[in-house]
Design an enzyme around this catalytic site. Structure first.
Site, PDB file in Angstrom:
ATOM      1  CE  LYS A  33       1.715  11.069  -3.164  1.00 22.12           C
ATOM      2  NZ  LYS A  33       2.195  10.733  -1.800  1.00 22.12           N
ATOM      3  NE  ARG A 103       3.940  14.721  -1.929  1.00 21.41           N
ATOM      4  CZ  ARG A 103       3.127  15.371  -2.765  1.00 21.41           C
ATOM      5  NH1 ARG A 103       3.641  16.201  -3.666  1.00 21.41           N
ATOM      6  NH2 ARG A 103       1.829  15.186  -2.713  1.00 21.41           N
ATOM      7  N   GLY A 112      -0.159   1.700   3.587  1.00 23.04           N
ATOM      8  CA  GLY A 112       1.009   1.038   4.156  1.00 23.04           C
ATOM      9  C   GLY A 112       2.319   1.637   3.697  1.00 23.04           C
ATOM     10  CG  MET A 114       7.587   6.741   5.190  1.00 26.43           C
ATOM     11  SD  MET A 114       9.230   7.399   4.915  1.00 26.43           S
ATOM     12  CE  MET A 114       8.838   8.927   4.056  1.00 26.43           C
ATOM     13  NE  ARG A 347      -5.153  10.844  -4.901  1.00 29.26           N
ATOM     14  CZ  ARG A 347      -4.780  10.408  -3.704  1.00 29.26           C
ATOM     15  NH1 ARG A 347      -4.026   9.344  -3.596  1.00 29.26           N
ATOM     16  NH2 ARG A 347      -5.167  11.020  -2.620  1.00 29.26           N
ATOM     17  CG  HIS A 470     -29.087 -24.069  -2.243  1.00 30.70           C
ATOM     18  ND1 HIS A 470     -30.072 -23.423  -1.520  1.00 30.70           N
ATOM     19  CD2 HIS A 470     -29.689 -24.568  -3.342  1.00 30.70           C
ATOM     20  CE1 HIS A 470     -31.225 -23.547  -2.150  1.00 30.70           C
ATOM     21  NE2 HIS A 470     -31.023 -24.241  -3.266  1.00 30.70           N
ATOM     22  CB  SER A 788     -29.368 -22.902 -25.623  1.00 26.66           C
ATOM     23  OG  SER A 788     -29.210 -22.210 -24.407  1.00 26.66           O
ATOM     24  CB  CYS A 856     -29.697 -20.774 -21.057  1.00 31.84           C
ATOM     25  SG  CYS A 856     -29.649 -22.568 -21.147  1.00 31.84           S
ATOM     26  CE1 TYR A 876     -29.387 -17.144 -25.780  1.00 29.88           C
ATOM     27  CE2 TYR A 876     -29.363 -17.408 -28.168  1.00 29.88           C
ATOM     28  CZ  TYR A 876     -29.652 -17.902 -26.904  1.00 29.88           C
ATOM     29  OH  TYR A 876     -30.178 -19.146 -26.756  1.00 29.88           O
TER      30      TYR A 876
HETATM   31  P1  ADP Z   1      -0.489  11.328   0.702  1.00 26.07           P
HETATM   32  O1  ADP Z   1      -0.129  10.323  -0.302  1.00 26.07           O
HETATM   33  O2  ADP Z   1      -0.719  10.775   2.068  1.00 26.07           O
HETATM   34  O3  ADP Z   1      -1.552  12.262   0.235  1.00 26.07           O
HETATM   35  P2  ADP Z   1       1.337  13.421   0.088  1.00 26.07           P
HETATM   36  O4  ADP Z   1       2.720  13.124  -0.339  1.00 26.07           O
HETATM   37  O5  ADP Z   1       0.403  13.801  -0.976  1.00 26.07           O
HETATM   38  O6  ADP Z   1       0.828  12.198   0.927  1.00 26.07           O
HETATM   39  O7  ADP Z   1       1.492  14.579   1.156  1.00 26.07           O
HETATM   40  C1  ADP Z   1       0.800  14.756   2.364  1.00 26.07           C
HETATM   41  C2  ADP Z   1       0.374  16.202   2.517  1.00 26.07           C
HETATM   42  O8  ADP Z   1       1.500  17.055   2.462  1.00 26.07           O
HETATM   43  C3  ADP Z   1      -0.555  16.661   1.425  1.00 26.07           C
HETATM   44  O9  ADP Z   1      -1.500  17.537   1.942  1.00 26.07           O
HETATM   45  C4  ADP Z   1       0.377  17.388   0.501  1.00 26.07           C
HETATM   46  O10 ADP Z   1      -0.305  18.350  -0.245  1.00 26.07           O
HETATM   47  C5  ADP Z   1       1.378  18.018   1.451  1.00 26.07           C
HETATM   48  N1  ADP Z   1       2.664  18.234   0.814  1.00 26.07           N
HETATM   49  C6  ADP Z   1       3.465  17.323   0.246  1.00 26.07           C
HETATM   50  N2  ADP Z   1       4.558  17.873  -0.285  1.00 26.07           N
HETATM   51  C7  ADP Z   1       4.477  19.181  -0.031  1.00 26.07           C
HETATM   52  C8  ADP Z   1       5.302  20.313  -0.331  1.00 26.07           C
HETATM   53  N3  ADP Z   1       6.425  20.180  -1.009  1.00 26.07           N
HETATM   54  N4  ADP Z   1       4.881  21.526   0.074  1.00 26.07           N
HETATM   55  C9  ADP Z   1       3.741  21.669   0.761  1.00 26.07           C
HETATM   56  N5  ADP Z   1       2.919  20.663   1.080  1.00 26.07           N
HETATM   57  C10 ADP Z   1       3.281  19.441   0.689  1.00 26.07           C
HETATM   58 MG    MG Z   2      -1.579  13.264  -1.286  1.00 23.84          MG
END
Ligand code: ADP
Ligand code: MG
Ligand code: MG
Length: 906
Positions: A33, A103, A112, A114, A347, A470, A788, A856, A876
């Site tokens: 990210k 984020r 898993g 945060m 992404r 099998h 073969s 084969c 082959y």
């Molecule tokens: P995830 O990995 O679960 O997608 P994100 O970090 O991408 O988590 O964020 C969750 C949501 O919050 C997404 O919709 C993202 O676009 C929004 N978001 C994250 N950062 C900001 C920000 N700085 N301003 C506005 N929206 C945000």
């Molecule tokens: Mg996201």
């Protein structure tokens, strides 16, 4: 100097320099990210200012027992100053407050970690300031109550429900349906109540200090790396534990500032079909996760064109730019604040196998990527998935929701099937053939006797056994969807029912199984049947794969219809035709048995003469189907007792007749029993079979060679280009070949003369499936014109495992214990069997440079083993017709990875 732990989005150049220039390295350092936020910033896409704390900082924090590494916090503060400058706002300043999101983001996106916390920086003071600034109290209160809730649950670990209950009961009392129905005052009340939830659960107040909020959130992200869900996922996905996660701090932009604001997610192409069409949803006046959470009904992205035309056009331009830059379909998140567009994430988008192929091929047409890149993007598993009938994910989800999930087992052979359940092979076959039913054969486990039922079935389920049982092996070989080891199923073969998960299924009732996920459902689920000829993009991609590959792909096919399918799937030859199958056919078997039991040469020859026309027409059909391509025919291989009735059954019959005093036919049965007992071997797989049998009883193979060459001549005279290759199985010493091969060559020449055929290119060669043959390949290649690798037997004999026993007993344990890395019958054992192959190729080509080498065994369809065959210098690989497309792609991948390399082409 302390280490650089923090990179502004504008500093991606520096991050790149630090990791030595590789983009993969940047992703490793900043997380996927963070790296892409930096990259978007670098190419001029509007991204809110921000910075990323590196994965190295995370690792250092965890290693030090939850302490920020030296300098990290200071660097975050310095970066924050830059962000303040860029945004014109100040963190914690009530007069003009900067809010941020915190984020998480590891190198590989994984569950898993945060959840993101939005609106960090709001407190009672800054909220007031923002209200003055925006003149929008409702918006500010909404943002603040979201912060208290998210911070409380995500960072402080208070259960979501605690907040949701408060919100729901308040909404109910107010008669409000949607969050947007709540007024500024309602939301203010929510803030107070949410704060009370925090105090109740934690014993302290919601932190008012914005810096404290940022610090706690950052630590929570670091901790989430070692959460149980994250660790479990890494185990499964094979992601290393020492990668760590990065933290990105991003200036907040607000999609909830009114009806000229909004937020959305989109794929730049349709992720399920691959169609080049923006695919996504958005919501006006909403923030962050609202779109995904489904709190309100979302709008199709195309509607944005009339809601917010300017932002929409800009969005289309930017996503086009992103695709052009990443040269891949992107999955993006964006927010529009008062008409102004901000990109918050990009992404490479996840997609179905069909979309993967279409996008790859389309992008070559659009000059975005090369053919090589297109071929390398698609995995062999995806090609496999495209050729099996399937249920789409939605169908399965719905079935699960309706409680139709019956059991789950090992996903042994991909594809989907629905049919009526039968509990034994004979009934399964009868119902399929005579009653034209779609049949699912269900057994505790299967044995070679069951194969006729398995082949007649649309799908197979067993309650015992693993991925190498099998049932699994046969199912894969023949492309039948299969789930094995579904141990929660109890099968009652007497009552003809099975039970699992509280449901009871009687024989004849419908079930559905998905071999790709191992799920079994009650009832009939709708399948869609893919067809290679219709999959234009896949055909194109495979043609490119053929251009790239050095290895050719041939197929194992015993019947003309298999050969035709193989050819349609792109096989360039038949690498193995097993002639013994032809002996088993019902009208031929009595003659075969008569031939075997013959006491004199004359009687035997007579029986063989009867078999000759059958064999000849079998071969003619194959040659015809493979016009222009080589066809390798293996002379009879199995021990003769396999063609005889079952000894125990026969014995039972004899005993019963004796007890009942029946005499009619008894003597014949007794004689037959004596004869079968006389053929008994204690270890038949290592006994009288293969070339040994041919030396012991040459008449059989002499008949076969005559049939091969008569058919070859007949077809040649019809104008078909025939390239027969006669393969002698189970050679252990060159002396065996020296004994048998010249006799056979003599017959071949004689037939050519009889038929007046002057030109026919043919070869005589051998299987290399006994370790001694591999070790003495230099001698063997003086006689054999091709090798073969029969890697099924070669693996058995190299390890000294009897396959069936090993797979039934100890192999799974060996793999679990790490004694074997993988099942060597599925993935070629490079260190042992592979070294023998390497030796055989090298020494064989030393005496015969143009020696044709193939494989084969079942490994011929396994991508990892195919890669090894490429490295060893095979010409082959040969696999089951269904695997041919998969193998073509795998062969191309091997060439892309290692270069065309090594040997001359055929
Ligand atoms: P995830 O990995 O679960 O997608 P994100 O970090 O991408 O988590 O964020 C969750 C949501 O919050 C997404 O919709 C993202 O676009 C929004 N978001 C994250 N950062 C900001 C920000 N700085 N301003 C506005 N929206 C945000
Ligand atoms: Mg996201
Ligand atoms: Mg063999």
């Amino acid at each position: 100097m302390t280490k650089k732990w923090v990179y502004l989005f504008t500093e991606v150049d520096q991050a790149e320099a630090y990791v030595g220039g590789s983009w993969d390295g940047v992703r490793g350092l900043m997380g996927g990210k963070g790296a892409n936020l930096g990259e978007m910033t670098r190419i001029g896409v509007p991204v809110p200012p921000g910075f990323t704390v590196t994965t190295e900082a995370c690792n250092a924090y965890l290693a030090a027992g939850d302490k920020f590494p030296e300098g990290m916090w200071d660097q975050m503060m310095a970066a924050l100053k830059e962000v303040e400058k860029a945004s014109g706002k100040k963190f914690g300043d009530p007069a003009n407050p900067l809010l941020v999101s915190c984020r998480s983001g590891a190198k590989f996106s994984m569950p898993g970690m945060m959840d993101t916390v939005l609106n960090i920086g709001l407190n009672d003071e800054t909220a007031k300031g923002m209200i003055q600034l925006t003149k929008n109290e409702r918006f500010v209160n909404d943002s603040y109550r979201r912060l208290v809730m998210m911070f409380g649950s995500v960072v402080l670990g208070i259960p979501d429900e605690a907040f949701e209950e408060v919100l729901d009961s308040y909404k109910a009392a107010k008669g409000a349906k949607l969050d947007t129905d709540l007024t500024a005052d309602d939301l203010k009340e929510m803030i107070a109540r949410f704060k009370a939830v925090v105090k109740n659960h934690k014993g302290f107040d919601f932190p008012q200090d914005p810096f404290e909020q940022m610090r706690l959130a950052t630590e929570a992200v670091f901790h989430s790396w070692n959460g149980k869900r994250a660790i479990d996922y890494r185990r499964k996905a094979g992601i290393r534990d020492d990668l760590g996660t990065a933290v990105s701090i991003v200036t907040m932009v607000f999609g909830n500032m009114g009806w000229d604001s909004g937020t959305g997610v989109a794929f730049t192409r349709d992720p399920s079909t691959g169609e080049k069409k923006m695919f996504g949803e958005y919501l006006l006046n909403a923030q962050g996760e609202d779109v995904v959470a489904g709190i309100r009904n979302t709008e199709k992205i195309a509607n944005m064109a009339k809601d917010l035309p300017e932002a929409y056009n800009q969005f289309m331009d930017i996503t086009r730019k992103l695709e052009l830059h990443y040269r891949n379909m992107q999955d993006v998140e964006f927010t529009i604040e008062r008409g102004r567009l901000w990109m918050l994430q990009t992404r490479d988008g996840k997609r179905t196998a069909a979309a993967e192929v279409k996008i790859a091929v389309d992008m070559v047409d659009e000059d975005l990527i090369t053919k090589e890149t297109a071929v390398s993007r698609v995995t062999p598993e995806q090609v496999d998935a495209l050729l099996h009938p399937q249920f789409d994910a939605k169908t399965m989800d719905e079935a699960e929701k309706k409680g139709q999930l019956f059991a789950k087992g090992v996903n042994a052979s991909p594809g989907a099937a629905s049919g009526q359940v039968y509990f034994d092979a004979d009934t399964a076959e009868r119902m399929a053939k005579e009653h034209k039913q779609a049949v699912i054969m269900v057994r505790p486990f299967t044995k070679p006797d069951d194969v006729h039922g398995m082949l007649a079935a649309k799908g197979i389920v067993t309650s015992e056994g693993g991925a190498t049982s099998h049932a699994a092996v046969v199912a894969r070989q023949f492309g039948v969807p299969c789930v094995v080891g579904a141990s929660m199923i109890t099968i009652d073969l007497e009552k003809r029912v099975m039970t699992a998960n509280g449901a009871l299924i009687k024989e004849g009732e419908w079930i559905s199984l998905d071999g790709a996920t191992g799920k079994v459902f009650v009832g009939e689920l709708k399948t869609s049947v893919p067809n290679l000829e219709e999959q234009k993009e896949l055909l194109t991609l495979l043609t490119w794969a053929d251009e790239i590959a050095r290895l050719q792909v041939w197929a194992n096919a015993d019947y003309p219809k298999d050969a035709r399918r193989a050819r349609a799937f792109g096989a360039k030859g038949i690498g193995l035709c097993r002639t013994e199958h032809m002996f088993f056919e019902t009208e031929r078997l009595p003659t075969v048995q008569r031939m075997i039991l013959a006491k004199t040469h004359e009687v035997r020859q007579e029986a063989l003469n009867e078999l000759l026309p059958f064999q000849r027409s079998d071969f003619a059909g194959l040659f015809n189907a493979m016009d222009g391509y080589p066809v390798i025919i293996r002379l009879i291989d199995p021990p003769l007792h396999e063609f005889m009735p079952d000894e125990e059954k026969l014995f039972e019959e004899v005993v019963e007749m004796r007890v009942r005093g029946e005499t009619k036919g008894l003597a014949e049965k007794e004689n037959l029993l004596t004869a079968i007992r006389g053929m008994h071997e204690s270890n038949p797989m290592m006994g009288l079979r293969g070339v040994r049998l041919s030396i012991y009883m040459p008449e059989i193979v002499e008949m076969q060679v005559r049939a091969i060459f008569e058919a070859a001549c007949d077809e040649t005279l019809k104008g078909i280009v025939v390239k027969p290759e006669v393969m002698i199985p189970l050679t252990g010493t060159v002396k065996e070949l020296e004994w048998i091969q010249p006799r056979l060559v003599r017959i071949a020449k004689q037939v050519l003369e009889e038929k007046g055929v002057k030109e026919l290119s043919y070869k005589f060669g051998t299987m290399i499936e006994i370790p001694r043959a591999a070790v003495t390949a230099g001698e063997i290649a003086k006689v054999a014109e091709f090798f073969s690798f029969g890697t099924n037997d070669l693996t058995q004999m190299t390890f000294g495992y009897s396959r069936d026993d090993a797979e039934r007993n100890f192999l799974i344990k060996y793999v679990e214990e790490g004694i074997l890395e993988k099942n060597p019958f599925q993935t070629l054992d490079r260190g042992g069997v592979g070294r023998l192959m390497q030796m055989a190729v090298t020494e064989g080509r030393a005496v015969r440079p143009a020696l044709e080498v193939g494989i084969c065994g079942e490994h011929g369809g396994d991508p990892n083993s195919i890669e090894f065959c490429h490295l060893v210098g095979n010409n082959y690989v040969s696999c089951s017709p269904f695997r041919v497309p998969v193998a073509r792609l795998a062969a191309a991948h091997a060439a892309l990875k290692h270069g065309k390399g090594l040997t001359q082409d055929l």
